[in-house]
Write a protein that holds these residues in place. Structure first.
Motif, PDB file in Angstrom:
ATOM      1  N   ASN A  30     -37.330 -17.321 -39.103  1.00 30.56           N
ATOM      2  CA  ASN A  30     -38.576 -17.970 -39.453  1.00 30.56           C
ATOM      3  C   ASN A  30     -38.499 -19.012 -40.350  1.00 30.56           C
ATOM      4  O   ASN A  30     -39.299 -19.958 -40.218  1.00 30.56           O
ATOM      5  CB  ASN A  30     -39.759 -16.769 -39.832  1.00 30.56           C
ATOM      6  CG  ASN A  30     -39.781 -15.713 -38.537  1.00 30.56           C
ATOM      7  OD1 ASN A  30     -39.690 -16.125 -37.437  1.00 30.56           O
ATOM      8  ND2 ASN A  30     -40.064 -14.608 -38.968  1.00 30.56           N
ATOM      9  N   SER A  80     -24.879  -7.688 -29.454  1.00 32.27           N
ATOM     10  CA  SER A  80     -26.161  -8.378 -29.574  1.00 32.27           C
ATOM     11  C   SER A  80     -26.043  -9.590 -28.401  1.00 32.27           C
ATOM     12  O   SER A  80     -27.026  -9.876 -27.759  1.00 32.27           O
ATOM     13  CB  SER A  80     -26.610  -9.051 -30.909  1.00 32.27           C
ATOM     14  OG  SER A  80     -26.764  -8.162 -31.739  1.00 32.27           O
ATOM     15  N   SER A  84     -27.580 -10.001 -23.666  1.00 30.11           N
ATOM     16  CA  SER A  84     -28.144 -10.696 -22.908  1.00 30.11           C
ATOM     17  C   SER A  84     -27.319 -11.036 -21.563  1.00 30.11           C
ATOM     18  O   SER A  84     -27.853 -11.453 -20.729  1.00 30.11           O
ATOM     19  CB  SER A  84     -28.351 -12.284 -23.780  1.00 30.11           C
ATOM     20  OG  SER A  84     -27.138 -12.598 -24.319  1.00 30.11           O
ATOM     21  N   GLY A  94     -31.614 -15.069 -26.885  1.00 24.42           N
ATOM     22  CA  GLY A  94     -32.544 -14.414 -27.669  1.00 24.42           C
ATOM     23  C   GLY A  94     -33.255 -13.572 -26.624  1.00 24.42           C
ATOM     24  O   GLY A  94     -34.239 -13.817 -25.949  1.00 24.42           O
ATOM     25  N   LEU A  95     -33.266 -12.083 -26.826  1.00 22.99           N
ATOM     26  CA  LEU A  95     -34.202 -11.341 -25.947  1.00 22.99           C
ATOM     27  C   LEU A  95     -35.249 -10.229 -26.865  1.00 22.99           C
ATOM     28  O   LEU A  95     -34.748 -10.006 -27.968  1.00 22.99           O
ATOM     29  CB  LEU A  95     -33.481 -10.296 -25.039  1.00 22.99           C
ATOM     30  CG  LEU A  95     -32.447 -10.988 -24.095  1.00 22.99           C
ATOM     31  CD1 LEU A  95     -31.393  -9.855 -23.463  1.00 22.99           C
ATOM     32  CD2 LEU A  95     -33.302 -11.935 -23.185  1.00 22.99           C
ATOM     33  N   TRP A  96     -36.335 -10.473 -26.486  1.00 18.68           N
ATOM     34  CA  TRP A  96     -37.249  -9.472 -27.216  1.00 18.68           C
ATOM     35  C   TRP A  96     -37.911  -8.429 -26.653  1.00 18.68           C
ATOM     36  O   TRP A  96     -37.989  -8.437 -25.415  1.00 18.68           O
ATOM     37  CB  TRP A  96     -38.434 -10.484 -27.766  1.00 18.68           C
ATOM     38  CG  TRP A  96     -38.390 -11.222 -28.916  1.00 18.68           C
ATOM     39  CD1 TRP A  96     -38.321 -11.135 -30.029  1.00 18.68           C
ATOM     40  CD2 TRP A  96     -37.527 -12.555 -28.745  1.00 18.68           C
ATOM     41  NE1 TRP A  96     -38.080 -12.339 -30.878  1.00 18.68           N
ATOM     42  CE2 TRP A  96     -37.392 -13.272 -30.050  1.00 18.68           C
ATOM     43  CE3 TRP A  96     -36.749 -13.427 -27.566  1.00 18.68           C
ATOM     44  CZ2 TRP A  96     -36.732 -14.336 -30.303  1.00 18.68           C
ATOM     45  CZ3 TRP A  96     -36.415 -14.644 -28.057  1.00 18.68           C
ATOM     46  CH2 TRP A  96     -36.337 -15.070 -28.996  1.00 18.68           C
ATOM     47  N   ILE A  97     -38.293  -7.330 -27.370  1.00 18.48           N
ATOM     48  CA  ILE A  97     -39.012  -6.323 -26.775  1.00 18.48           C
ATOM     49  C   ILE A  97     -40.143  -5.921 -27.534  1.00 18.48           C
ATOM     50  O   ILE A  97     -39.908  -6.135 -28.823  1.00 18.48           O
ATOM     51  CB  ILE A  97     -37.967  -4.783 -26.358  1.00 18.48           C
ATOM     52  CG1 ILE A  97     -37.389  -4.411 -27.609  1.00 18.48           C
ATOM     53  CG2 ILE A  97     -37.099  -5.289 -25.373  1.00 18.48           C
ATOM     54  CD1 ILE A  97     -36.655  -3.245 -27.527  1.00 18.48           C
ATOM     55  N   TYR A  98     -41.063  -5.499 -26.949  1.00 14.81           N
ATOM     56  CA  TYR A  98     -42.262  -5.216 -28.220  1.00 14.81           C
ATOM     57  C   TYR A  98     -42.720  -3.652 -27.941  1.00 14.81           C
ATOM     58  O   TYR A  98     -43.917  -3.230 -27.309  1.00 14.81           O
ATOM     59  CB  TYR A  98     -43.688  -5.924 -27.642  1.00 14.81           C
ATOM     60  CG  TYR A  98     -43.252  -7.318 -27.851  1.00 14.81           C
ATOM     61  CD1 TYR A  98     -43.189  -8.034 -28.861  1.00 14.81           C
ATOM     62  CD2 TYR A  98     -42.574  -8.037 -26.587  1.00 14.81           C
ATOM     63  CE1 TYR A  98     -43.107  -9.500 -29.258  1.00 14.81           C
ATOM     64  CE2 TYR A  98     -42.312  -9.514 -26.825  1.00 14.81           C
ATOM     65  CZ  TYR A  98     -42.558 -10.126 -27.929  1.00 14.81           C
ATOM     66  OH  TYR A  98     -42.198 -11.387 -28.336  1.00 14.81           O
ATOM     67  N   PRO A 107     -42.156  -6.488 -32.757  1.00 10.69           N
ATOM     68  CA  PRO A 107     -41.477  -7.043 -31.861  1.00 10.69           C
ATOM     69  C   PRO A 107     -39.779  -6.977 -32.380  1.00 10.69           C
ATOM     70  O   PRO A 107     -39.591  -6.998 -33.698  1.00 10.69           O
ATOM     71  CB  PRO A 107     -41.974  -8.557 -32.260  1.00 10.69           C
ATOM     72  CG  PRO A 107     -42.552  -8.659 -33.537  1.00 10.69           C
ATOM     73  CD  PRO A 107     -43.356  -7.221 -33.681  1.00 10.69           C
ATOM     74  N   LEU A 108     -38.943  -6.468 -31.507  1.00 14.28           N
ATOM     75  CA  LEU A 108     -37.757  -6.563 -32.047  1.00 14.28           C
ATOM     76  C   LEU A 108     -36.821  -7.377 -30.997  1.00 14.28           C
ATOM     77  O   LEU A 108     -37.284  -7.696 -29.891  1.00 14.28           O
ATOM     78  CB  LEU A 108     -37.102  -4.942 -31.513  1.00 14.28           C
ATOM     79  CG  LEU A 108     -37.588  -4.049 -32.436  1.00 14.28           C
ATOM     80  CD1 LEU A 108     -37.300  -2.510 -32.023  1.00 14.28           C
ATOM     81  CD2 LEU A 108     -37.577  -3.964 -33.894  1.00 14.28           C
ATOM     82  N   ALA A 109     -35.861  -8.028 -31.840  1.00 15.08           N
ATOM     83  CA  ALA A 109     -34.991  -9.163 -30.908  1.00 15.08           C
ATOM     84  C   ALA A 109     -33.659  -8.995 -31.090  1.00 15.08           C
ATOM     85  O   ALA A 109     -33.230  -8.203 -32.308  1.00 15.08           O
ATOM     86  CB  ALA A 109     -35.687 -10.643 -31.527  1.00 15.08           C
ATOM     87  N   THR A 110     -32.838  -9.476 -30.142  1.00 20.11           N
ATOM     88  CA  THR A 110     -31.361  -9.507 -30.411  1.00 20.11           C
ATOM     89  C   THR A 110     -30.868 -10.438 -31.336  1.00 20.11           C
ATOM     90  O   THR A 110     -29.944 -10.362 -31.925  1.00 20.11           O
ATOM     91  CB  THR A 110     -30.562  -9.823 -29.120  1.00 20.11           C
ATOM     92  OG1 THR A 110     -31.151 -10.967 -28.728  1.00 20.11           O
ATOM     93  CG2 THR A 110     -31.023  -8.627 -27.781  1.00 20.11           C
TER      94      THR A 110
END
Length: 139
Positions: A30, A80, A84, A94-98, A107-110
């Motif tokens: 970020n 990681s 993908s 990058g992949l996200w799960i919530y 939010p969690l991401a690779t």
């Protein structure tokens, strides 16, 4: 350098630097920061602690062998990227799960797991080098 002042201040400085390195790690994508620079800050903290208390104290503080930390970080970073590939998108996408945690969507991401892997590789690798150099100088 075995001064009373350094031995008194080193644990506090080390703790603050490791905490700051984790902060830099977590703000990685970020804003400026990430696994590499966070890892370098942590290694600097261990170096200060090693100068004050010696190599054996650092080895006791980090519990695991530095190269084991580095190998585990490499495994985390590689996995990681593999996530993908298994999801049918290009490697290192990058992949996200919530998931919901206590009613709050997290939010969690690779991407962050890759950064954690890089952090561990840097901490393990550079700490191993620093400890080897310090042991050589003490002999």
């Amino acid at each position: 350098m075995n001064t009373v002042i350094l031995r008194t201040v080193a644990p506090v400085i080390t703790s603050l630097m490791v905490l700051f390195s984790i902060f830099v790690l977590l703000r990685g994508h970020n804003e400026p920061g990430g696994g590499f620079i966070g890892g370098l800050i942590a290694v600097s903290a261990f170096a200060i602690y090693g100068i004050a208390y010696g190599v054996e104290a650092v080895r006791r503080a980090i519990i695991f062998h530095p190269l084991s930390i580095s190998a585990f970080g490499l495994l985390v970073a590689t996995l990681s990227g593999m996530v993908s590939a298994f999801m049918g998108v290009p490697f290192m996408t990058g992949l996200w799960i919530y998931p919901s945690l206590l009613g709050v969507e997290v939010p969690l991401a690779t991407v962050i797991s890759f950064d954690i892997g890089v952090y561990l590789v840097v901490v393990g690798g550079f700490t191993s080098i620093a400890l080897a150099l310090e042991e050589r100088d003490r002999d």
